[in-house]
Design a protein around this motif. Structure first.
Motif, mmCIF file in Angstrom:
data_model
loop_
_atom_site.group_PDB
_atom_site.id
_atom_site.type_symbol
_atom_site.label_atom_id
_atom_site.label_comp_id
_atom_site.label_asym_id
_atom_site.label_seq_id
_atom_site.Cartn_x
_atom_site.Cartn_y
_atom_site.Cartn_z
ATOM 1 N N HIS A 170 0.855 -1.192 0.000
ATOM 2 C CA HIS A 170 0.000 0.000 0.000
ATOM 3 C C HIS A 170 0.889 1.240 0.000
ATOM 4 O O HIS A 170 1.718 1.428 0.897
ATOM 5 C CB HIS A 170 -0.906 -0.027 1.235
ATOM 6 C CG HIS A 170 -1.916 1.072 1.276
ATOM 7 N ND1 HIS A 170 -3.106 1.032 0.578
ATOM 8 C CD2 HIS A 170 -1.918 2.253 1.935
ATOM 9 C CE1 HIS A 170 -3.803 2.124 0.812
ATOM 10 N NE2 HIS A 170 -3.096 2.897 1.627
ATOM 11 N N ASP B 140 -0.639 -1.056 -4.586
ATOM 12 C CA ASP B 140 -1.962 -0.520 -4.261
ATOM 13 C C ASP B 140 -1.743 0.958 -3.920
ATOM 14 O O ASP B 140 -1.318 1.290 -2.819
ATOM 15 C CB ASP B 140 -2.484 -1.331 -3.057
ATOM 16 C CG ASP B 140 -3.734 -0.783 -2.436
ATOM 17 O OD1 ASP B 140 -4.538 -0.158 -3.154
ATOM 18 O OD2 ASP B 140 -3.920 -0.999 -1.207
ATOM 19 N N CYS C 237 -10.246 1.994 -7.860
ATOM 20 C CA CYS C 237 -10.786 2.022 -6.499
ATOM 21 C C CYS C 237 -11.134 3.476 -6.152
ATOM 22 O O CYS C 237 -10.429 4.399 -6.555
ATOM 23 C CB CYS C 237 -9.731 1.482 -5.533
ATOM 24 S SG CYS C 237 -10.194 1.549 -3.786
ATOM 25 N N LEU D 90 -12.363 1.922 -1.037
ATOM 26 C CA LEU D 90 -11.540 2.065 0.166
ATOM 27 C C LEU D 90 -12.316 2.889 1.196
ATOM 28 O O LEU D 90 -12.647 4.054 0.930
ATOM 29 C CB LEU D 90 -10.206 2.755 -0.174
ATOM 30 C CG LEU D 90 -9.136 2.789 0.917
ATOM 31 C CD1 LEU D 90 -7.789 3.141 0.309
ATOM 32 C CD2 LEU D 90 -9.431 3.767 2.015
ATOM 33 N N GLU E 196 -11.722 -2.350 0.876
ATOM 34 C CA GLU E 196 -10.469 -2.165 1.614
ATOM 35 C C GLU E 196 -10.741 -1.191 2.754
ATOM 36 O O GLU E 196 -11.508 -0.238 2.582
ATOM 37 C CB GLU E 196 -9.419 -1.583 0.649
ATOM 38 C CG GLU E 196 -8.050 -1.324 1.254
ATOM 39 C CD GLU E 196 -7.035 -0.883 0.194
ATOM 40 O OE1 GLU E 196 -7.381 -0.020 -0.653
ATOM 41 O OE2 GLU E 196 -5.901 -1.394 0.207
ATOM 42 N N ASP F 294 -8.820 1.280 5.696
ATOM 43 C CA ASP F 294 -7.513 1.927 5.882
ATOM 44 C C ASP F 294 -7.555 2.889 7.061
ATOM 45 O O ASP F 294 -8.297 3.878 7.028
ATOM 46 C CB ASP F 294 -7.171 2.686 4.587
ATOM 47 C CG ASP F 294 -5.793 3.321 4.597
ATOM 48 O OD1 ASP F 294 -5.070 3.174 5.593
ATOM 49 O OD2 ASP F 294 -5.459 3.979 3.591
ATOM 50 N N VAL G 76 -9.681 -6.375 2.132
ATOM 51 C CA VAL G 76 -8.278 -5.951 2.100
ATOM 52 C C VAL G 76 -8.054 -5.008 3.282
ATOM 53 O O VAL G 76 -8.813 -4.047 3.470
ATOM 54 C CB VAL G 76 -7.931 -5.226 0.775
ATOM 55 C CG1 VAL G 76 -6.469 -4.809 0.752
ATOM 56 C CG2 VAL G 76 -8.247 -6.124 -0.429
#
Ligand code: DX5
Ligand code: ZN
Length: 231
Positions: A35, A66, A116, A139, A178, A180, A198
């Motif tokens: 990432h 990513d 994304c 995300l 995902e 984060d 993810v």
């Protein structure tokens, strides 16, 4: 069919003077992605790395890159990041009004990368409405973007569940989610139960005494939570 969770360590928390060995470390530990947090000092207060670094990273790892763009004008730089070798390109919905979000997704796909869209904590999932049917990933930010090492914003898992529902409603069954920000052993289970595929980990991996063991533990907890949510 059960799809295991993938861990995407954020190199923002790595040792930039020893980046190659820090990336080899997460490769050996079974990471799914690298990432890469790109910040422009404008969309977010912090400033990090950009196109030349992504190009060099591409040369030292086989893991997919990513690339999380926290920049104000992603349309300008998208072609450069595609050329540099980004495998997944994430743009923020807040940086692209109306048709420009659609255009960004189109540009990423035309360049052969996965598209994304990221949402800041206070952005409603409706911002995804025009593109959710064709995104490869969404995300969900569980901290305000800008810095690693922040605490997980409670309730972010509810947004994960809403995005999962929205993708199903749009018939986009292959789309990944995902998460984060602030994810580690204490928070991974709730986001994986809600549908996260993810998991980005900055400090929880790189600031651990044993990063490989930390990655494995987070992955195991995430997989157990996903399995439990399926049954
Ligand atoms: C924050 C970045 C994150 C950050 C995650 O703006 O997008 O990827 O590096 O770091 P942790 O896991 O420490 O919150
Ligand atoms: Zn990020």
């Amino acid at each position: 069919m059960f799809q295991p969770v993938k861990i995407a360590p954020s190199i923002l928390s790595a040792d930039f003077m020893n980046l190659q060995s820090d990336i080899e470390l997460i490769e050996r530990a079974g990471a799914g992605y690298v990432h890469v947090d790109v910040m422009d000092g404008h969309f977010v207060p912090n400033l990090t790395i950009g196109v030349p670094h992504v190009k060099q990273l591409k040369g030292i790892t086989k893991l997919p890159l990513d690339v999380h763009l926290m920049i104000s004008n992603p349309l300008v730089q998208l072609p450069w990041f595609i050329e540099a070798g980004a495998d997944i390109l994430t743009v923020h919905a807040e940086a692209l009004e109306g048709q420009w979000l659609d255009r960004a997704v189109e540009m990423i796909h035309e360049g052969g990368a996965k598209a994304c869209v990221a949402l800041k904590p206070n952005t409603a999932v409706e911002a995804l409405a025009s593109v959710i049917d064709r995104l490869d990933m969404v995300l969900v930010m569980s901290v305000e973007p800008g810095f690693s090492g922040q605490g997980y914003i409670e309730g972010s898992e509810e947004k994960v569940a809403s995005v999962a529902q929205m993708a199903r409603d749009a018939g986009n069954y292959g789309m990944l989610i995902e998460v984060d920000g602030g994810i580690g052993v204490k928070t991974v289970e709730r986001v994986c139960s809600a549908g996260a595929d993810v998991i980005v980990c900055g400090n929880a991996v790189y600031a651990a005494d044993d990063p490989a063991a930390a990655l494995a533990e987070i992955e195991a907890l995430g997989n157990a939570a996903r399995l439990a949510a399926m049954s």
